[in-house]
Structures are given as structure tokens and as C-alpha cells.
Scaffold this active site. Structure first.
Site, short mmCIF file in Angstrom:
data_model
loop_
_atom_site.label_atom_id
_atom_site.label_comp_id
_atom_site.label_asym_id
_atom_site.label_seq_id
_atom_site.Cartn_x
_atom_site.Cartn_y
_atom_site.Cartn_z
N GLU A 1 11.68 -6.52 -9.36
CA GLU A 1 10.95 -5.28 -9.61
C GLU A 1 11.83 -4.32 -10.40
OE1 GLU A 1 7.50 -4.61 -6.79
OE2 GLU A 1 9.22 -3.69 -5.87
N GLU B 1 12.25 1.96 -3.73
CA GLU B 1 12.03 3.30 -3.16
C GLU B 1 12.86 3.46 -1.88
OE1 GLU B 1 7.73 3.11 -3.08
OE2 GLU B 1 7.73 3.12 -5.27
N SER C 1 3.94 -2.16 -12.01
CA SER C 1 2.74 -1.83 -12.78
C SER C 1 1.91 -3.03 -13.19
CB SER C 1 3.12 -0.96 -14.00
OG SER C 1 3.69 0.26 -13.58
N GLY D 1 1.66 -2.68 -6.30
CA GLY D 1 1.60 -1.38 -5.63
C GLY D 1 0.23 -0.74 -5.84
N GLY D 2 0.17 0.19 -6.77
CA GLY D 2 -1.03 1.00 -7.02
C GLY D 2 -2.31 0.17 -7.11
N TRP E 1 0.82 -1.22 0.00
CA TRP E 1 0.00 0.00 0.00
C TRP E 1 0.85 1.26 0.00
CZ3 TRP E 1 -4.28 -1.35 4.23
CH2 TRP E 1 -5.02 -2.44 3.78
C1 PEP Z 1 5.66 -1.70 -5.78
O1 PEP Z 1 5.42 -0.78 -5.03
O2 PEP Z 1 6.37 -2.62 -5.40
C2 PEP Z 1 5.08 -1.70 -7.12
C3 PEP Z 1 5.35 -2.70 -7.91
O3 PEP Z 1 4.28 -0.64 -7.45
P1 PEP Z 1 3.33 -0.53 -8.75
O4 PEP Z 1 2.55 -1.81 -8.84
O5 PEP Z 1 2.46 0.65 -8.46
O6 PEP Z 1 4.20 -0.35 -9.92
#
Ligand code: PEP
Length: 250
Positions: free
Chosen positions: A167, A97, A212, A233-234, A10
Site C-alpha cells: 500500500e 494510518e 485508491s 478502503g473508500g 471500512w
Molecule cells: C486502505 O485503507 O487500505 C486503502 C487502500 O484505502 P483507499 O482504498 O481508500 O485508498
């Protein structure tokens, strides 16, 4: 056997009420899923108590980060023991991040992985290259060195407790997903690297993809031979979309 895992990160989103509503919604989603799929949610630390009060026992609690230290004068940090007290069984470690914005070097990540294992929390070790590194042909060099640094010194049993999340940094929060083939190529490489350390573990370790992932692309990504699920994530903040993603792995 490789576990199928869908984990929702989140990030720094939500309020107490939003977290409670999401926790209730995710519990309902999990109720309708095949029991072979493990669903995890990683709320912000301060919302964990609210989430714990709402989730069913089939939803696993994860943290987005953890301290590499036991306790003491580390202002603002959260220890593994504190997380265990909330029933947290997984921790995301080395998210890009954290690496880019908060100084989580390979050494720091390695200490966090070790601390998780010591405290019976399964680390979800994030690795991945930036766009610049990809374009200059350094994917395997970067991912390989992140892996080796974080896993150095682990025994076979300890290594078996780790989940790896590939990732690619350029795909996180950008809407640019790796194609299933691009992701598979790196997942296969990661499994080979694990096999160099321990062949038996490489056959059973879960390697999940993040970057994503959404309702439209999850099925094709999860269909690849070495992709065992996703770190989302999102899309984990949108219940309808998260449900489609969870079902895409079944
Ligand atoms: C994440 O935060 O690990 C991620 C993959 O984010 P998103 O799915 O938004 O790209």
C-alpha cells in the site's frame, strides 16, 4: 496456489445500521462470485457483532488492528483472543494510518504479526513507501526493511499464513492509484524478498495491492503477474463499486 483476496477496510466509518446493511450487501455479492475468490471485510471493532449477525459463512471477518499483547492493563486495546471469539480470521496489521498516527513502529508491527499467528489469525501485513521516499529512490529500502522487521523469526509454516498488502502511502485515500506497472514492480520485489526467506512460500503467498482501487482501475491492477487481489478502503463502503472490484479478480 496463490489465493485471490479482496478485502474491504471500512476504517472508522459507519453506524450499526450502515454496517448491517453493508454486511448483508457484501454477502449477496459473494454469493454471485467464483468460490476461488476470498472476500474479507474489516469493520470497526465495535460494529463486529452486528456484522457477524448478518454475514454469510462465505464472507471472512477481519479486524483493522489487533493488540500485540495477550491481555491485561492495555486500555483501549483489543486482543487476538477477543477477535477469535467473533470468528475473526484475518487482521490488518501495520496499516500506514496506524504507523503514521498511532505509533505502530516496525517492532510493534512485528509483535502484532507474531500474536496473530500464535492465535490462528492470518495477518495482512501492510507495507509501503511515502511519496517522499518514492521520489528519493528509497522504495525498495523502505518496503524491504518493513518486511524483514515484521517477518523476522517466522518459521516456514508461520510465514505461509501471512498475506502481504503493498500500500503506497501516497495512494491511500488520495485518488492517486499506482499504475499497474508501478504496483507490479514492487509486488515482484516483495515476492523476491519472501523468496530469500523461503522460496516455497514465495510461490504461494498472496500479495495484494491497496491504494485508491476503484471500479475503474481494479481489473488492470489485478491482471498483473504478482498482484493477487486488493485491500480496498473508500470503495469498500459503496456496494456497487465493491461488487465490480470483487468481480474484477475472477
Ligand atoms: C486502505 O485503507 O487500505 C486503502 C487502500 O484505502 P483507499 O482504498 O481508500 O485508498
Amino acid at each position: 496456489m496463490r489465493r485471490k483476496i479482496v478485502a474491504g477496510n471500512w476504517k472508522m466509518n459507519g453506524t450499526r445500521q450502515i454496517a448491517k446493511d453493508l454486511a448483508v450487501g457484501v454477502s449477496a455479492i459473494v454469493e454471485g462470485l467464483d468460490k476461488s475468490v476470498e472476500v474479507l471485510i474489516a469493520p470497526p471493532f465495535i460494529l463486529m457483532a452486528d456484522v457477524v449477525a448478518q454475514i454469510s459463512s462465505d464472507v471472512n471477518l477481519a479486524s483493522q488492528n489487533v493488540s500485540g499483547f495477550d491481555n491485561g492493563a492495555f486500555t483501549g486495546e483489543v486482543s487476538a483472543d477477543m477477535l477469535v471469539g467473533f470468528g475473526c480470521s484475518y487482521s490488518i496489521v501495520g496499516h500506514s494510518e496506524r504507523r503514521a498516527l498511532f505509533g505502530d513502529t516496525n517492532e510493534v508491527v512485528s509483535a502484532k504479526v507474531a500474536k496473530c499467528i500464535d492465535k490462528n489469525i492470518q495477518p495482512i501485513l501492510c507495507v509501503g513507501e511515502t511519496l517522499e521516499e518514492r521520489e528519493s529512490g528509497k522504495i525498495f529500502e523502505v518496503v524491504g526493511s518493513q518486511l524483514r522487521a515484521a517477518l523476522k523469526g517466522l518459521s516456514q509454516v508461520q510465514l505461509g499464513k501471512v498475506v502481504i498488502a503493498y500500500e503506497p502511502v501516497w495512494a491511500i485515500g488520495t485518488g492517486k492509484t499506482a499504475t499497474p506497472e508501478q504496483a507490479q514492480e514492487v509486488h515482484e520485489f516483495i515476492r523476491r524478498e519472501i523468496a530469500v526467506i523461503d522460496k516455497a512460500v514465495s510461490d504461494v503467498i498472496s500479495i495484494i495491492y491497496g491504494g485508491s482501487v476503484n471500479a475503474g482501475n481494479a481489473k488492470n491492477l489485478f491482471a498483473m503477474a504478482d498482484i493477487d487481489g486488493g485491500l480496498i478502503g473508500g470503495a469498500s463502503l459503496k456496494l456497487e463499486e465493491f461488487e465490480v472490484i470483487c468481480k474484477a479478480i475472477g
